[in-house]
Design a protein around this motif. Sequence first.
Motif, PDB file in Angstrom:
ATOM      1  N   GLY A   1       0.839  -1.187   0.000  1.00  0.00           N
ATOM      2  CA  GLY A   1       0.000   0.000   0.000  1.00  0.00           C
ATOM      3  C   GLY A   1       0.875   1.236   0.000  1.00  0.00           C
ATOM      4  N   TYR A   2       0.296   2.362   0.350  1.00  0.00           N
ATOM      5  CA  TYR A   2       1.075   3.596   0.441  1.00  0.00           C
ATOM      6  C   TYR A   2       0.385   4.533   1.420  1.00  0.00           C
ATOM      7  N   SER A   3       1.151   5.479   1.926  1.00  0.00           N
ATOM      8  CA  SER A   3       0.623   6.486   2.826  1.00  0.00           C
ATOM      9  C   SER A   3       0.379   7.780   2.052  1.00  0.00           C
ATOM     10  N   PRO A   4      -0.859   8.235   1.936  1.00  0.00           N
ATOM     11  CA  PRO A   4      -1.108   9.538   1.300  1.00  0.00           C
ATOM     12  C   PRO A   4      -0.317  10.665   1.953  1.00  0.00           C
TER      13      PRO A   4
ATOM     14  N   VAL B   1      -4.409   9.604  -7.144  1.00  0.00           N
ATOM     15  CA  VAL B   1      -3.918   8.305  -6.700  1.00  0.00           C
ATOM     16  C   VAL B   1      -5.052   7.620  -5.955  1.00  0.00           C
ATOM     17  N   VAL B   2      -5.474   6.456  -6.420  1.00  0.00           N
ATOM     18  CA  VAL B   2      -6.652   5.782  -5.869  1.00  0.00           C
ATOM     19  C   VAL B   2      -6.365   4.298  -5.665  1.00  0.00           C
TER      20      VAL B   2
ATOM     21  N   ASP C   1       7.014   2.552  -5.055  1.00  0.00           N
ATOM     22  CA  ASP C   1       6.351   2.470  -6.355  1.00  0.00           C
ATOM     23  C   ASP C   1       5.512   3.712  -6.630  1.00  0.00           C
ATOM     24  N   VAL C   2       4.696   4.093  -5.661  1.00  0.00           N
ATOM     25  CA  VAL C   2       3.794   5.233  -5.853  1.00  0.00           C
ATOM     26  C   VAL C   2       4.587   6.533  -5.968  1.00  0.00           C
TER      27      VAL C   2
END
Length: 556
Positions: free
Chosen positions: A184-187, A206-207, A227-228
């Motif tokens: 996942g990722y942290s906004p 980003v969704v 990645d993001v």
Amino acid sequence: MFTALALLVAVPAAASFELVAHLTPSASDSFDALAWSIADPESENYLSFLTPAELADHIGSPEETISAVSAWLSAAGGLDVRPNSLHTAVTASFPAEHSLLLTSAGLPDRDTHPEGVNFVVRRDARVTETEVDHPASPHRLASAVGAGSAYTIDAIKDAYNMPSDLQAQNEATTQMVWGPGSFGYSPLKLKQHARSECPLINTDKVVFDTDNHGESGGDNFGEGQLDVDMITSFGLNVTTIVSNTNTSASTEETTGFGAALLDFVTDLAARDTVPHVLSMSLGSLSAASCDLLCSQAVSDYGHTQQECEDYMATQRQVCMYLSQGQTAAINQGLQVLGTRGVTVLGSSGDGGSHFSFGSFSGGDNNISEDLNAISCKNQIPVFPTASPYILSIGGEMWDGEDSSKPITWAGYGGGSGSGFSIQFDAPEHQKQTVAEYLAKDGMPGGFDSTKRAYPDVSAVGVSGTSQSCPIFAGILSQIIDMRLSAGLPPLGMIGPRVYQVATQFPGEAFEDIVGGNSCTSCGEENGFPATEGWDANTGFGRPQWDGMVKHFATDA
């Protein structure tokens, strides 16, 4: 006649779940030829992508198989039983309190599967917090990237002659990153990265595409964040989809990863809408690599098969596929994605041509030392990057941090992943190029030159090729954005066109990288050197923006 109901066992469950029965692949040689013709710039079928209905005619299971598997899931208590649009999988939902034919792993026993079922995946929905800080993965060189280092986003773009403020214009353009488990990722962290490195990142674009948002602190979460950060920095203003289609912890370090990857590529190919670019940084030694390592550990060093398999299960992201049959099915899934118009990119690995990341350690009875000896004697490929249907992305760094002097990325016992598949044959478009490379001096032994060679190209990888892959993916997203705005189709399986452009117009779309070796800790004579032209270390080299626009943004 199946007797699933006679074998019911009670299994406690905390939440509802799905079972997905993946059906035995049925693609033919004719479909393989069709897929390559869609990717061949010289073919009349070039970029004539297939619809799900057309694909079902080529690769789908027969109606009697679909009916039998649907009946099996329904009889076991499944609700909302439905085949996918490609007729390659059947899914059923089960309530939280359900008891059914399950093993301790929460899956139906293999002996109860109807004919035509390849394997079954369980999906357990879980939404988790993503705003908390997390540690970097142990093989990452995080301090080498960003502010305070030579490898800023602007510096990398400048090295590729790419405008730092280039933004996508077409709202339809989409790019995706994927991983299972804690991925996942942290906004919040993305906003911090944008403030310090790339202010034009549109964080609102980003969704997530599922309710599985990863888990802070998990190893795959760190992968997802990198990645993001990278794909949004280079694919500015492109809609970025973060996909986590499986949340089981077993998918991070064990053979559960292979099942999750096959489940993902099968599901994605059957969707009504697919992304234009898919970047995948995760992987491990291929199933064929693990078979080779353990077979030689048994035959040459006296270990038992079980001893080798048990040891491999303790090693981080080393052997994460059940079998070569499973990787063959994943390979077909990647091919199908290409026929839908998806350009799939994969990190070439961080262990040179011998390991996943670094050499083996620990274990009893000298097993790590023996496996290291086997690894250094052979060139050991990773997967999925060794699939012929993926654009494999190697890693570069700069000699003395001078961006005008690119060399192979290497550091912390690792290096840009390189080599030849054991399982998959070389695609036609790369055979001549690879033969010319292997005719040069200084080649190692321990590989099959008739198999798919990788990587194809490279990008900055000082944080590993998990950085290189999303960088290159973001650049391709910008190219595809231009194509869509010009009324052209996306690029799909791009390998044949990359080799055509690089060989006919050397130095225009890709800058050659000379210097470095894939040997890592095995001694220079055991690795592939980075030489003039394509090599099994950096491919054709790093992107050059003007040349990529000239040769990929139009079809003139």
